[in-house]
Design a protein around this motif. Structure first.
Motif, PDB file in Angstrom:
ATOM      1  N   VAL A 412       0.865  -1.184   0.000  1.00 61.66           N
ATOM      2  CA  VAL A 412       0.000   0.000   0.000  1.00 61.66           C
ATOM      3  C   VAL A 412       0.899   1.229   0.000  1.00 61.66           C
ATOM      4  CG1 VAL A 412      -1.820   1.254   1.200  1.00 61.66           C
ATOM      5  CG2 VAL A 412      -1.783  -1.247   1.258  1.00 61.66           C
ATOM      6  N   SER A 413       0.680   2.120  -0.971  1.00 58.79           N
ATOM      7  CA  SER A 413       1.477   3.339  -1.098  1.00 58.79           C
ATOM      8  C   SER A 413       0.545   4.535  -1.171  1.00 58.79           C
ATOM      9  CB  SER A 413       2.353   3.294  -2.355  1.00 58.79           C
ATOM     10  OG  SER A 413       3.217   2.173  -2.328  1.00 58.79           O
ATOM     11  N   ARG A 414       0.898   5.580  -0.410  1.00 61.14           N
ATOM     12  CA  ARG A 414       0.160   6.843  -0.457  1.00 61.14           C
ATOM     13  C   ARG A 414       1.177   7.973  -0.363  1.00 61.14           C
ATOM     14  NH1 ARG A 414      -5.022   8.181   0.462  1.00 61.14           N
ATOM     15  NH2 ARG A 414      -5.521   6.170   1.399  1.00 61.14           N
ATOM     16  N   GLY A 415       1.401   8.649  -1.493  1.00 55.85           N
ATOM     17  CA  GLY A 415       2.410   9.693  -1.523  1.00 55.85           C
ATOM     18  C   GLY A 415       3.795   9.090  -1.322  1.00 55.85           C
ATOM     19  N   SER A 416       4.525   9.596  -0.319  1.00 50.85           N
ATOM     20  CA  SER A 416       5.870   9.094  -0.035  1.00 50.85           C
ATOM     21  C   SER A 416       5.845   7.908   0.923  1.00 50.85           C
ATOM     22  CB  SER A 416       6.722  10.218   0.579  1.00 50.85           C
ATOM     23  OG  SER A 416       6.133  10.700   1.774  1.00 50.85           O
ATOM     24  N   GLN A 417       4.691   7.555   1.475  1.00 51.49           N
ATOM     25  CA  GLN A 417       4.587   6.432   2.400  1.00 51.49           C
ATOM     26  C   GLN A 417       4.315   5.140   1.639  1.00 51.49           C
ATOM     27  OE1 GLN A 417       1.463   8.048   5.057  1.00 51.49           O
ATOM     28  NE2 GLN A 417       2.970   7.859   6.699  1.00 51.49           N
ATOM     29  N   THR A 449      -4.818  -0.017   7.418  1.00 50.78           N
ATOM     30  CA  THR A 449      -4.388  -0.793   6.253  1.00 50.78           C
ATOM     31  C   THR A 449      -4.077   0.117   5.075  1.00 50.78           C
ATOM     32  OG1 THR A 449      -5.762  -2.641   6.983  1.00 50.78           O
ATOM     33  CG2 THR A 449      -5.044  -2.645   4.687  1.00 50.78           C
ATOM     34  N   PHE A 450      -4.794   1.229   4.953  1.00 49.99           N
ATOM     35  CA  PHE A 450      -4.632   2.137   3.826  1.00 49.99           C
ATOM     36  C   PHE A 450      -3.890   3.414   4.227  1.00 49.99           C
ATOM     37  CE2 PHE A 450      -8.247  -0.564   3.002  1.00 49.99           C
ATOM     38  CZ  PHE A 450      -8.053  -0.957   1.695  1.00 49.99           C
ATOM     39  N   LEU A 451      -3.064   3.322   5.268  1.00 48.96           N
ATOM     40  CA  LEU A 451      -2.208   4.421   5.709  1.00 48.96           C
ATOM     41  C   LEU A 451      -3.014   5.681   6.013  1.00 48.96           C
ATOM     42  CD1 LEU A 451       0.761   3.993   3.181  1.00 48.96           C
ATOM     43  CD2 LEU A 451       0.497   3.012   5.458  1.00 48.96           C
ATOM     44  N   MET A 452      -4.122   5.517   6.702  1.00 42.80           N
ATOM     45  CA  MET A 452      -4.967   6.637   7.082  1.00 42.80           C
ATOM     46  C   MET A 452      -4.926   6.810   8.593  1.00 42.80           C
ATOM     47  SD  MET A 452      -8.203   5.794   4.565  1.00 42.80           S
ATOM     48  CE  MET A 452      -9.150   7.193   5.185  1.00 42.80           C
ATOM     49  N   GLU A 498     -13.972   9.309  -2.881  1.00 37.73           N
ATOM     50  CA  GLU A 498     -13.661  10.533  -3.625  1.00 37.73           C
ATOM     51  C   GLU A 498     -12.427  11.247  -3.086  1.00 37.73           C
ATOM     52  OE1 GLU A 498     -17.180  12.893  -3.424  1.00 37.73           O
ATOM     53  OE2 GLU A 498     -18.287  11.660  -4.877  1.00 37.73           O
ATOM     54  N   GLN A 499     -12.243  11.297  -1.779  1.00 40.97           N
ATOM     55  CA  GLN A 499     -11.161  12.081  -1.205  1.00 40.97           C
ATOM     56  C   GLN A 499      -9.888  11.282  -0.949  1.00 40.97           C
ATOM     57  OE1 GLN A 499     -11.372  15.361  -0.933  1.00 40.97           O
ATOM     58  NE2 GLN A 499     -13.455  15.274  -1.727  1.00 40.97           N
ATOM     59  N   PHE A 500     -10.013   9.977  -0.732  1.00 36.96           N
ATOM     60  CA  PHE A 500      -8.835   9.177  -0.397  1.00 36.96           C
ATOM     61  C   PHE A 500      -8.527   8.109  -1.445  1.00 36.96           C
ATOM     62  CE2 PHE A 500     -10.259  10.930   3.611  1.00 36.96           C
ATOM     63  CZ  PHE A 500      -9.082  11.312   4.214  1.00 36.96           C
TER      64      PHE A 500
END
Length: 516
Positions: A412-417, A449-452, A498-500
């Motif tokens: 799971v990747s979000r931005g630099s994470q 799980t989704f880096l939130m 929509e936002q994530f």
């Protein structure tokens, strides 16, 4: 809290999140508490000036104050269990004509002076420092009063316009500008999705920004003197509907002759803007002005949203690690058994082995003949004892069968994470259930799980849906869940998509309150 803050006539001042600010009682210049802002002014306006404004650090008569010897108070307004107006400050402020209710203020001043006398008599020992400070404050008050008498008050203008000749507005001019700015705001900034809206928010965030350049609007210099009276006057003229309890009647009247439906809040005693009739004659006849400042502001907001959006992009990749069952296949073709492979990469490994060992059936190119190594990789331990191992397999089934024998992982990747976890990807669960009192509660779990961040999401949902949210530890599990007041299960799921960027297949929704 933002609803408890008195917004100045020129609008909310600009500030950043985490800045130190003080809390004061109206009519008393000394702070009663200090704290840091929980959000920026831009975020506060977007949230409709709702929620927590300051995270309090220190306040009057707390444990820190009580730990100091020789307690002192700034002025006579600081009493034992309450802080009120400072009589000395009120007496100085009475030189201005803008003060309303002069008779009441004089009575408060008289009562305050009696309180000062009692406080002086209560002191058992003289304090030279306090006496010196009182003399110093008295000299300042006298000096300020003398200076104020010589001052000539003018309207506030921008720094770049100080050299220009100032135009004094008459009462009729102020009334005309108020009407023009109101119609300009209704055409440009007041949207139906932002309603209902408090009258103070309409004034500070919409009407004042629409005033012409170089013009300072003061509701006290109009013929109405107060914002509430102005709204009441417009209600009498048919422009507004201002009622206290007839809410259903307002909803009907808003489609008839009234342009705006307004209701006075029962508890805050503040007029609330409920709806705008876009078909009203005054609304239709008004031509809004196009201002460069509005376009620049829109461009900045658009650029800011573009800068934020890439950070919210989510990438989910399912990967597989070779297990003891398939390690001989990887070793035979020289592939690394310690790395992770995507589905297509793992299929390439097994087909490279088939090509190397020439296992394709000559009479049927879509059939693969299984040798002992490949047969063990695919079926050893998966077939009951006494059952004959297959000798052939179709190419379309080979890839999935081979990958199922590997260890599933996901990235799971979000931005630099980015994070790699073992096992299949778990879904986000959104459950709505009933609590005591037949109240609905929406629970949101599986965000890690989704880096939130559950804390950040709870704060965001609180502002978006104007509801109470909290974060709690999951019982017997690792992680946290967000508790949201109300049955907002569909809205929360839509917000996550929509936002994530959470794919719908990774969101599991369960409504336990639905009737069977």
């Amino acid at each position: 809290m933002f609803p408890g803050i008195s917004i100045p006539a020129d609008g909310l001042p600009s500030f950043l999140s985490g800045e130190p600010w003080a809390v004061k009682v109206p009519g008393n210049p000394a702070p009663i508490a200090v704290g840091s802002t929980t959000m920026s002014s831009t975020e506060a306006l977007k949230a409709g000036l709702r929620g927590k404004a300051l995270r309090i650090t220190h306040y009057y008569r707390d444990l820190l104050w009580g730990s100091v010897e020789g307690h002192s108070v700034p002025n006579a307004g600081f009493l034992e269990d309450v802080v009120v107006e400072d009589p000395a400050f009120l007496s100085t402020s009475q030189v201005s004509d803008s003060c309303e209710g002069a008779a009441d203020s004089s009575n408060d001043q008289k009562n305050g002076e009696e309180g000062i006398i009692d406080a002086d008599n209560a002191n058992s020992e003289p304090n030279s420092t306090s006496a010196t400070q009182d003399d110093f404050d008295g000299n300042i008050v006298e000096q300020v009063a003398a200076d104020v008498g010589d001052l000539k008050l003018t309207e506030n203008v921008d720094a770049g316009e100080t050299n220009e000749e100032h135009h004094v507005l008459t009462t009729e001019d102020v009334d005309a500008y108020l009407d023009k700015c109101l119609l300009q705001a209704l055409h440009t900034t007041v949207k139906d999705k932002d309603l209902p809206m408090p009258g103070s928010t309409l004034w500070s965030n919409h009407i004042l920004p629409c005033r012409p350049s170089g013009i300072t609007l003061d509701i006290k210099k109009s013929s109405h003197k107060k914002l509430t009276k102005w709204l009441q006057a417009k209600s009498s003229a048919g422009l507004f509907v201002l009622q206290l309890m007839l809410v259903f009647w307002l909803l009907i009247r808003r489609h008839l002759k009234s342009q705006i439906s307004v209701k006075e809040d029962k508890y805050k005693k503040e007029s609330m803007l409920f709806s705008v009739n876009r078909g009203h004659p005054d609304y239709l006849s008004f031509k809004p002005e196009k201002r460069p400042a509005e376009k620049a502001s829109q461009a900045v907001d658009h650029a800011a949203s573009d800068n934020i959006q890439p950070a919210k992009i989510l990438e989910v990749t399912e990967v597989y690690k070779p297990s003891v069952h398939v390690n001989p296949i990887f070793a035979s073709v020289g592939a690394d058994t310690g790395r992770l492979y995507t589905f297509s990469e793992a299929c390439d490994v097994v087909f490279n082995y088939i090509e190397k060992e020439n296992l394709v059936k000559p009479t049927a190119k879509s059939i693969v003949v299984l040798d002992p190594t490949l047969s063990d990789a695919l079926f050893k331990g998966a077939i009951k004892k006494g059952t004959t191992y297959p000798t052939e397999i179709h190419k379309k089934d080979l890839g999935s069968t081979f990958v199922n024998r590997m260890q599933a992982h996901h990235v799971v990747s979000r931005g630099s994470q980015s994070v790699v976890r073992k096992g299949a990807l778990k879904t986000i669960q959104i459950v709505t259930e009933r609590r005591q009192g037949n109240k609905k509660m929406t629970k949101l779990s599986g965000l890690e799980t989704f880096l939130m961040d559950p804390e950040a999401l709870a704060s965001e949902l609180q502002k978006k849906f104007a509801c109470s949210t909290t974060v709690a530890e999951l019982p017997g599990k690792k992680g946290q869940e967000v508790l949201i007041q109300g049955g907002v299960i569909a809205d929360v799921a839509k917000h996550l998509v929509e936002q994530f960027g959470i794919p719908k297949r990774y969101i599991e929704v369960l409504d336990k309150t639905a009737r069977k």
